[in-house]
Design a protein around this motif. Structure first.
Motif, PDB file in Angstrom:
ATOM      1  N   UNK A  16       0.843  -1.196   0.000  1.00 41.46           N
ATOM      2  CA  UNK A  16       0.000   0.000   0.000  1.00 41.46           C
ATOM      3  C   UNK A  16       0.877   1.243   0.000  1.00 41.46           C
ATOM      4  N   UNK A  17       0.454   2.301  -0.704  1.00 44.47           N
ATOM      5  CA  UNK A  17       1.245   3.530  -0.661  1.00 44.47           C
ATOM      6  C   UNK A  17       1.278   4.090   0.757  1.00 44.47           C
ATOM      7  N   UNK A  46     -13.336  -4.803   2.954  1.00 44.82           N
ATOM      8  CA  UNK A  46     -12.502  -4.969   1.764  1.00 44.82           C
ATOM      9  C   UNK A  46     -13.201  -5.868   0.758  1.00 44.82           C
ATOM     10  N   UNK A  49     -16.194  -4.041  -0.767  1.00 39.79           N
ATOM     11  CA  UNK A  49     -15.763  -3.032  -1.738  1.00 39.79           C
ATOM     12  C   UNK A  49     -15.279  -3.712  -3.014  1.00 39.79           C
ATOM     13  N   UNK A  62     -15.705   5.969  -9.002  1.00 35.92           N
ATOM     14  CA  UNK A  62     -15.820   4.643  -8.394  1.00 35.92           C
ATOM     15  C   UNK A  62     -17.000   4.623  -7.442  1.00 35.92           C
ATOM     16  N   UNK A  91     -12.520  13.260  -5.806  1.00 42.01           N
ATOM     17  CA  UNK A  91     -12.763  13.247  -4.353  1.00 42.01           C
ATOM     18  C   UNK A  91     -12.323  14.558  -3.712  1.00 42.01           C
TER      19      UNK A  91
ATOM     20  N   UNK B  26      -5.648   7.421  -0.365  1.00 42.07           N
ATOM     21  CA  UNK B  26      -4.746   7.009  -1.451  1.00 42.07           C
ATOM     22  C   UNK B  26      -4.646   5.490  -1.495  1.00 42.07           C
ATOM     23  N   UNK B  27      -4.598   4.863  -0.316  1.00 40.62           N
ATOM     24  CA  UNK B  27      -4.495   3.402  -0.263  1.00 40.62           C
ATOM     25  C   UNK B  27      -5.732   2.749  -0.882  1.00 40.62           C
ATOM     26  N   UNK B  28      -6.915   3.320  -0.606  1.00 45.31           N
ATOM     27  CA  UNK B  28      -8.149   2.741  -1.148  1.00 45.31           C
ATOM     28  C   UNK B  28      -8.152   2.835  -2.672  1.00 45.31           C
ATOM     29  N   UNK B  29      -7.739   3.993  -3.213  1.00 46.46           N
ATOM     30  CA  UNK B  29      -7.682   4.131  -4.675  1.00 46.46           C
ATOM     31  C   UNK B  29      -6.686   3.132  -5.266  1.00 46.46           C
ATOM     32  N   UNK B  30      -5.546   2.949  -4.568  1.00 52.92           N
ATOM     33  CA  UNK B  30      -4.544   1.990  -5.017  1.00 52.92           C
ATOM     34  C   UNK B  30      -5.124   0.571  -4.997  1.00 52.92           C
ATOM     35  N   UNK B  31      -5.854   0.255  -3.920  1.00 54.98           N
ATOM     36  CA  UNK B  31      -6.468  -1.070  -3.803  1.00 54.98           C
ATOM     37  C   UNK B  31      -7.472  -1.310  -4.924  1.00 54.98           C
ATOM     38  N   UNK B  32      -8.259  -0.272  -5.254  1.00 52.36           N
ATOM     39  CA  UNK B  32      -9.283  -0.449  -6.296  1.00 52.36           C
ATOM     40  C   UNK B  32      -8.643  -0.546  -7.671  1.00 52.36           C
TER      41      UNK B  32
END
Lengths: 197, 197
Positions: A16-17, A46, A49, A62, A91, B26-32
């Motif tokens: 993760x970033x 998770x 989503x 999204x 966002x 940012x992590x959520x966007x990366x995950x998606x």
């Protein structure tokens, strides 16, 4: 050391970033400490989503709905269309609460270096949205970087034949910013775009 | 803005150490963006870890087996027992690969300020492990903080009646460290514990 499941979880979290291997380990210990209040809900959310959230076919946002909540919100002005590079930018504008129109997510910027051409961006989808005749103004809100500005020019060209007003976000002094810390480009843009008081 | 599932995921991720609301977004966007290679495996692994990983009844380590892999590893020396504050410290020693005995996790340190007393730590479990008569030496590896040292003293007292050797980690100059940057306490300890060449 730790079992293979824990190692795998550390490796996944480290991707993760903002997290590296060390902070991923700390995160895993934290998750195991708060198993019922954090780990279990996080795993479930998770999964939810991953199963329900997709890119909106209309704008690229999204959401678990398609078309997304913004595209279907009748209180939003469909005559205003804001073009952004990414969902993160969408966002950011929504957080600021300053825009009540609709969006169009390009999915990137033109970049010769990274091999991103016009076909890699959702520009055709933008042109197609003009056909309804309901859009009065397109606000180009790409980033103020070289790639963002190049993309803005390209979109302006593509939209030239459409009967639609085109604008872009203003450049200038950030609110709360001090002149002494600003770069020359921003200062020049702010001076050129000065407004009568 | 984003749907309720995404908002909930952002809120949960923001509760991890090292992540705030912004980096969680940012992590959520990366995950998606990496749904198949990151989000789906992460959800599955989190669930698996949540269901299978528990604290070892013997030593307090976190593992999917009970007793844990370290307690059941016959190649490890059961005559050496290293007492640590937390699983994070156990992992740090295992990463270093410098210890081949068994562990005992206290689950914290004595702290009058935070209201942590002897009953909140797994000291009784440590005493109970002495009964087998197999432990020859207990190495106290609590942190070199005030709380850690207090806890070390308390454990030494509790172990005094047991027929077991007690030691603690050495204080001194960190390997690779420069004297000029060291605090007085460490320098003093290193001088006092000097060794003949």
């Amino acid at each position: 050391m730790a079992g293979p499941e824990i190692e795998r979880l550390i490796q996944l979290l480290a991707r993760l970033p903002g997290l590296g291997p060390r902070s991923a380990r700390r995160a895993v210990l934290h998750l195991l400490k708060k198993k019922d209040t954090l780990l279990v809900p996080l795993a479930a959310t998770l999964r939810e989503v991953g199963e329900t959230v997709h890119a909106c076919d209309t704008c690229g946002n999204l959401d678990s709905r398609n078309p997304c909540g913004i595209c279907t919100d009748s209180r939003r002005d469909e005559a205003l269309l804001c073009v952004v590079e990414s969902v993160a930018d969408l966002w950011a504008l929504e957080r600021a609460g300053v825009f009540r129109g609709r969006y169009h997510v390009l999915g990137g910027t033109l970049s010769a270096l990274d091999g991103v051409g016009p076909d890699d961006l959702n520009v055709d989808g933008l042109i197609a949205r003009m056909q309804s005749g309901k859009v009065r103004e397109v606000i180009i809100a790409t980033n103020a970087t070289v790639e963002g500005q190049t993309t803005a020019h390209y979109i302006t060209d593509r939209l030239a034949s459409q009967n639609v007003q085109i604008s872009r976000l203003a450049h200038g002094v950030p609110v709360g910013g001090e002149l002494d810390y600003l770069d020359d480009g921003t200062l020049g843009a702010a001076l050129k775009a000065r407004r009568p008081l």
